[in-house]
Design a protein around this motif. Structure first.
Motif, short mmCIF file in Angstrom:
data_model
loop_
_atom_site.label_atom_id
_atom_site.label_comp_id
_atom_site.label_asym_id
_atom_site.label_seq_id
_atom_site.Cartn_x
_atom_site.Cartn_y
_atom_site.Cartn_z
N PHE A 157 23.40 3.58 -9.23
CA PHE A 157 23.12 4.56 -8.18
C PHE A 157 22.41 3.99 -6.96
O PHE A 157 22.10 4.72 -6.01
N GLY A 158 22.05 2.72 -7.03
CA GLY A 158 21.27 2.15 -5.92
C GLY A 158 19.81 2.51 -6.06
O GLY A 158 19.39 3.17 -7.02
N LEU A 159 18.98 2.05 -5.11
CA LEU A 159 17.55 2.33 -5.17
C LEU A 159 17.29 3.82 -4.96
O LEU A 159 17.89 4.42 -4.08
N PRO A 160 16.42 4.40 -5.79
CA PRO A 160 16.14 5.82 -5.63
C PRO A 160 15.33 6.11 -4.37
O PRO A 160 14.65 5.22 -3.85
N ALA A 161 15.41 7.34 -3.91
CA ALA A 161 14.60 7.73 -2.75
C ALA A 161 13.14 7.77 -3.15
O ALA A 161 12.80 8.04 -4.30
N ILE A 162 12.28 7.46 -2.20
CA ILE A 162 10.84 7.38 -2.47
C ILE A 162 10.14 8.62 -1.96
O ILE A 162 10.37 9.06 -0.83
N SER A 163 9.30 9.19 -2.85
CA SER A 163 8.40 10.24 -2.37
C SER A 163 7.04 9.60 -2.20
O SER A 163 6.58 8.89 -3.10
N PRO A 164 6.39 9.80 -1.11
CA PRO A 164 5.13 9.10 -0.87
C PRO A 164 3.99 9.63 -1.73
O PRO A 164 2.88 9.11 -1.68
N GLY A 165 4.23 10.64 -2.55
CA GLY A 165 3.13 11.26 -3.29
C GLY A 165 2.45 12.26 -2.40
O GLY A 165 2.67 12.28 -1.18
N SER A 166 1.63 13.10 -3.00
CA SER A 166 1.03 14.14 -2.17
C SER A 166 -0.05 13.55 -1.27
O SER A 166 -0.95 12.87 -1.74
N ASP A 167 0.07 13.80 0.01
CA ASP A 167 -0.91 13.27 0.96
C ASP A 167 -2.10 14.22 0.99
O ASP A 167 -1.99 15.38 1.36
N LEU A 168 -3.27 13.68 0.54
CA LEU A 168 -4.45 14.51 0.43
C LEU A 168 -5.36 14.37 1.64
O LEU A 168 -6.38 15.02 1.75
N SER A 169 -4.96 13.49 2.55
CA SER A 169 -5.91 13.09 3.60
C SER A 169 -6.28 14.25 4.53
O SER A 169 -7.38 14.30 5.05
N ALA A 170 -5.33 15.18 4.72
CA ALA A 170 -5.61 16.25 5.68
C ALA A 170 -6.72 17.17 5.17
O ALA A 170 -7.55 17.63 5.94
N SER A 171 -6.77 17.38 3.84
CA SER A 171 -7.61 18.45 3.33
C SER A 171 -9.03 18.01 2.97
O SER A 171 -9.87 18.83 2.68
N ASN A 172 -9.29 16.73 2.93
CA ASN A 172 -10.63 16.32 2.49
C ASN A 172 -11.03 14.96 3.06
O ASN A 172 -10.36 14.40 3.92
#
Ligand SMILES: Nc1nc2c(c(=O)[nH]1)N[C@H]1C(S)=C(S)[C@@H](COP(=O)(O)O)O[C@H]1N2
Ligand SMILES: [Mo]
Length: 534
Positions: A29-44
């Motif tokens: 299938f080729g390299l899977p798409a990347i999710s950067p993980g939940s970005d917490l920087s905005a909230s704290n």
């Protein structure tokens, strides 16, 4: 070196399967798409990077983990064999870090079995330096654990835990996508670690902090004679004491693998930026972090060299430092549990390692030549009623048998049945004077470096029902190798306290006046700690 492949496959094969699956996915299938993980920087506050306490505890952790690994390897090389069975029967080890197969045609002591380790790897290096290695191991573990508690406490006190603790199962597929990249040697696009980690990184850090480190601590305790002879169920959680010891070693391997991968990725994913984040808590791309970081690593190297130097040149100082710092803490946890564990006759070990040098003096040989009929145990010192007792007298005073687990300081163990006179009966007979605190047991035999072998125990330990002057092993008169005619059994302590070939027993107010005053031959000559309950 020899590794039994089958048990090891148990640990390696899951990894092999995962890597194979990653390649399969890549090819199909080729390299899977990347999710950067939940970005917490905005909230704290995480956007501000790593606070100072986090950077400091990270560094302190690094120092002590290195000291722990190096001293731990040194301890391992004193009995360079790992087993899944509690008897440590030669030939049954799953990992053997020595070329030697235990000979069957002559006596091969556990001490002879110890191997040399380079001082570049081991702390302090060389051969049979377990006394000093243990001091560094226990001194380090205290600081490592305290540092760990501070770190975890602040993690939850400040909200920084959000970096590490996954809060959604989505992390599993997300982390897999990263794994497919790494496993097939592709660098995935990384989120900025300054504010949050990629999902696999987060899982890795979480595992190290909340699974691996606690496991290292609890498996450490499973090697303590004081703890396991009191709480028999404890080493049975993983299976037995040697499984606990093996897992303790495997955890070390995972720690080493983690450090290697962790450092490699710090290097590969923006070294300058990462080092500024780790060292200074700044979000820059200049060289300051790298420079200061290397300086910090240099300091760790210097401190390790200093630890080696102290072990070689100032061993007595380290021994006394450990006595001042480690003994009170470990004593608090391990002095009060009284041994009570007993085993079944079916559990008796088919093989029981031997340690120590058979006595060579004419006195012992003379007694041995007629079955110890003329042997007299001399009991003297600060007592109202000094006595000399034959083996028949000793038997008449009382007999107790017990089937117990023996722990040698070197790492091996074995189960045997011991029969003998509870030391408490002898204490009652001779009546120590007020002020007597310790019992010294002298041997006919010499220690490894010449001179009389002896050791001591507290009067309190002498009074315990499982403390015996044993004259039988596995229902037969004690044989020469295991200490004929009489040996000590004290089941909440390590084997080196259990003097074999006993010549005499002395009651004293303090052990300071005996030989070099450290409490025993190994304490005097090999800098063993007075704490023999772990
Ligand atoms: N006299 C004497 N007693 C000794 C020793 C020794 O070297 N000399 N070694 C001790 C150590 S380190 C251990 S582990 C046990 C081993 O007992 P075993 O040989 O019966 O297994 O004996 C202890 N008693
Ligand atoms: Mo031992």
């Amino acid at each position: 070196m020899r590794i039994r492949v089958r048990p090891l496959l148990l640990f390696v094969s899951p990894l092999v399967i995962l890597v194979a699956a990653a390649y399969l996915q890549l090819v199909m299938f080729g390299l899977p798409a990347i999710s950067p993980g939940s970005d917490l920087s905005a909230s704290n506050s995480l956007a501000q990077g790593f606070p100072a306490w986090l950077r400091v505890t990270h560094y302190v952790n690094f120092l002590f983990i290195i000291l722990l690994i190096r001293s731990g390897l040194q301890i391992l090389m004193d009995h360079p064999r790992l087993y899944w069975n509690v008897h440590c029967t030669p030939g049954t080890e799953w990992l053997r870090l020595t070329p030697i197969e235990v000979p069957t045609d002559r006596v091969w002591t556990a001490k002879e079995d110890a191997r040399y380790l380079s001082p570049w790897i081991g702390l302090p290096g060389d051969r049979h330096t377990i006394g000093m290695a243990r001091h560094w191991h226990f001194l380090s573990v205290l600081f490592w654990v305290v540092n760990g508690f501070i770190y975890v406490g602040l993690l939850f006190g400040t909200g920084q835990w959000r970096r590490l603790v996954p809060t959604s199962w989505q992390i599993v597929p997300d982390a897999w996508a990263y794994f497919v990249h790494y496993a097939t040697f592709h660098l995935p696009p990384e989120p900025d670690a300054f504010s949050h980690y990629n999902p696999l990184q987060q899982m890795g850090y979480f595992g190290v902090v909340f699974v691996l480190a606690p496991l290292a601590i609890v498996t450490g305790f499973s090697m303590s004679p004081a703890f396991t002879n009191r709480f028999k169920w404890y080493p049975q959680l993983p299976g037995n004491r040697q499984i606990g010891r093996s897992i303790h070693f495997l955890i070390m391997c995972v720690f080493v693998a983690f450090v290697v991968i962790h450092v490699t990725l710090v290097l590969l994913t923006g070294f300058a930026k990462n080092m500024n984040g780790i060292v200074l808590g700044r979000h820059d791309r200049n060289w300051t972090g790298i420079f200061l970081g290397l300086l910090g690593i240099g300091l760790v190297v210097v401190l390790n060299a200093l630890a080696n130097w102290m072990a070689w040149k100032r061993p007595r100082t380290i021994q006394h430092l450990a006595k001042a710092i480690v003994s009170p803490v470990m004593g608090f946890f391990l002095n009060s549990p009284e041994p009570q564990a007993e085993f079944l006759r079916e559990e008796i070990s088919p093989f029981f390692w031997v340690n120590g040098k058979l006595p060579t003096c004419d006195e012992w040989k003379g007694f041995a030549s007629n079955g110890f009929k003329d042997y007299r145990l001399k009991v003297f010192g600060a007592v109202e009623n000094p006595v000399e007792l034959s083996l028949i007298d000793l038997r008449a005073l009382g007999e107790k048998t017990q089937i117990t687990l023996h722990h040698c300081i070197q790492g091996w163990s074995g189960i045997a049945e011991w029969g003998g006179l509870p030391l408490a009966e002898l204490v009652k007979l001779v009546q120590p004077k007020p002020g007597v605190r310790a019992v010294v047991i002298y041997s006919f035999g010499e220690g490894a470096g010449g001179g009389q072998f002896y050791d001591s125990l507290s009067l309190k330990n002498a009074m315990h029902p499982q403390t015996l002057l044993a004259y039988e092993m596995n229902s037969e008169p004690l044989n020469d190798l295991h200490g004929a005619p009489l040996r000590l059994r004290v089941e909440n302590q390590l084997g080196f306290k259990m003097v074999k070939w006993i010549q005499s027993v002395e009651f004293v107010e303090s052990v300071h006046a005996v030989y070099q005053g450290e409490g025993g031959y190994n304490e005097d000559h090999e800098y063993f700690g007075e704490l023999a309950n772990i």
